[in-house]
Scaffold this active site. Structure first.
Site, PDB file in Angstrom:
ATOM      1  N   ARG A  46       0.845  -1.207   0.000  1.00 18.85           N
ATOM      2  CA  ARG A  46       0.000   0.000   0.000  1.00 18.85           C
ATOM      3  C   ARG A  46       0.875   1.250   0.000  1.00 18.85           C
ATOM      4  NH1 ARG A  46      -2.959  -2.637   4.058  1.00 18.85           N
ATOM      5  NH2 ARG A  46      -2.170  -1.222   5.647  1.00 18.85           N
ATOM      6  N   LYS A 136     -13.302  14.951   2.779  1.00 18.28           N
ATOM      7  CA  LYS A 136     -14.334  14.283   1.980  1.00 18.28           C
ATOM      8  C   LYS A 136     -15.142  13.322   2.826  1.00 18.28           C
ATOM      9  CE  LYS A 136     -14.354  10.452  -0.376  1.00 18.28           C
ATOM     10  NZ  LYS A 136     -14.020   9.338  -1.266  1.00 18.28           N
ATOM     11  N   GLU A 177     -20.140  14.281  -0.843  1.00 17.86           N
ATOM     12  CA  GLU A 177     -20.254  13.223  -1.856  1.00 17.86           C
ATOM     13  C   GLU A 177     -21.458  12.320  -1.588  1.00 17.86           C
ATOM     14  OE1 GLU A 177     -16.934  10.474  -2.081  1.00 17.86           O
ATOM     15  OE2 GLU A 177     -17.627   9.665  -3.981  1.00 17.86           O
ATOM     16  N   LYS A 219     -19.504  16.596  -4.799  1.00 19.15           N
ATOM     17  CA  LYS A 219     -18.941  15.469  -5.569  1.00 19.15           C
ATOM     18  C   LYS A 219     -20.066  14.472  -5.855  1.00 19.15           C
ATOM     19  CE  LYS A 219     -15.376  11.892  -5.370  1.00 19.15           C
ATOM     20  NZ  LYS A 219     -13.981  11.607  -5.054  1.00 19.15           N
TER      21      LYS A 219
END
Ligand code: 13P
Length: 342
Positions: A46, A136, A177, A219
């Protein structure tokens, strides 16, 4: 709340026809993507993958910001530079996913609610100190037989608004979002109706929670037929339906709209974004840009496959998708650009 700073950051995130790069997959999501390509599901892999993305040269020619995950926001390049500092010096603002993922919404079979409000005020302070400028939160709306319910839409819109108000208090620009999923057999018209209802509810809740519209970004999903729908839609139909829905629901005070890709192919996502800008730009009160994850990362991930010798080629593939989407923000994408891909 520092109104001027929030307004400036929100504007800066969508300036010059550039978008955002979403690289904020949670560890389980990242590992799912790795597993599909036989990439080892390890912390090392990762880190290597995120370092590949962060250190890609010239990212700032196509994006203004990158959304990171908690683990990534705290990581360093091989040379010991914090990812956040590396991005800032490269002209890319770091942001952070702050929701804690989705869980079943009690009393609403088949529907989800996003968690993460508990303790969020403290986490936002930490993220701001680590260099994040924006945040977000993703809400998931599932279309299907008899759903989404009023309760699901209201609960998710309320959580988005509570999150957004906390972000603005912490001087972070919230990206809001609400994703209507592509899974299912809904038609383009059904997706349009659900998306319109969701966006109306979200903006009502944002108003109730006193969120500064000039200091946030939206978003949304594009308005699309579900993956199992047997009536396809053309690029022009998707573009028209999406723009109509946004014009009806998103106040002109919002500084920008950055789409999620939601499982569309990379090329279709670029073509649809391009069509909206090429056809409607002069009628739109906000820039339409991108905040894609899969539709920019997937080709690069497929080239990288965990091999250090593939890093350069993977970075070129990433840049290619960003270049296509940057062109789409200006209505200048052409499928012939794909022939130049590495
Ligand atoms: P996709 O572009 O892969 O839908 O991801 C966008 C995102 O940030 C999801 O939260």
């Amino acid at each position: 709340m520092n109104v001027q700073a929030l307004k400036e950051t929100a504007k800066a995130l969508v300036k010059d026809g550039k978008g955002l790069l979403a690289m904020d997959e949670s560890n389980p999501t990242c590992e799912r993507r790795f597993a599909a390509l036989d990439i080892p599901r390890t912390a090392e892999a990762r880190h290597a993958y995120r370092a590949l993305i962060v250190t890609t040269p010239t990212l700032n020619e196509y994006i203004n910001g990158a959304i990171l995950y908690d683990e990534t926001l705290r990581q360093f390049t091989q040379d010991g530079v914090p990812f956040t500092q590396f991005l800032i010096e490269a002209g890319v603002m770091p942001g952070i996913k702050v929701d804690m993922g989705t869980t079943a919404l009690a009393g609403h079979p088949g529907e989800k609610i996003t968690e993460g409000l508990d303790g969020l005020r403290d986490r936002l302070q930490t993220y701001a100190k680590l260099g994040a400028r924006f945040a977000k939160w993703r809400a998931v709306i599932t279309p299907g037989a008899g759903i989404p319910s009023h309760g699901c839409i209201q609960a998710n819109a309320h959580a988005l608004a509570r999150y957004a108000a906390l972000c603005q208090e912490a001087r972070l620009v919230p990206i809001i979002e609400p994703e209507v999923l592509m899974d299912g057999d809904q038609t383009l018209q059904q997706c349009a109706a659900v998306t319109e209802q969701v966006l109306r509810t979200v903006f009502e809740q944002l108003h109730i929670q006193r969120v500064l519209l000039e200091g946030m970004l939206l978003k949304p999903n594009m308005v699309l037929p579900g993956l199992a729908c047997t009536t396809p839609a053309t690029v022009a139909e998707v573009s028209e339906a999406t723009v109509s829905c946004l014009l009806r629901t998103v106040p002109a005070a919002v500084p920008g709209i950055v789409f999620l890709s939601g499982g569309q192919t990379a090329k279709l996502a670029s073509a649809r974004l391009n069509e909206m800008n090429a056809t409607f730009k002069s009628r739109l009160p906000w820039p339409l840009a991108f905040s894609f994850a899969r539709a920019v990362q997937q080709p690069a991930l497929e080239i990288w496959k965990g091999e250090s010798s593939h890093v350069h080629a993977a970075q070129q593939a990433l840049l290619h998708r960003l270049r296509c989407n940057h062109a789409a923000c200006r209505g200048e994408y052409d499928p012939s650009m794909e022939g130049l891909s590495p």
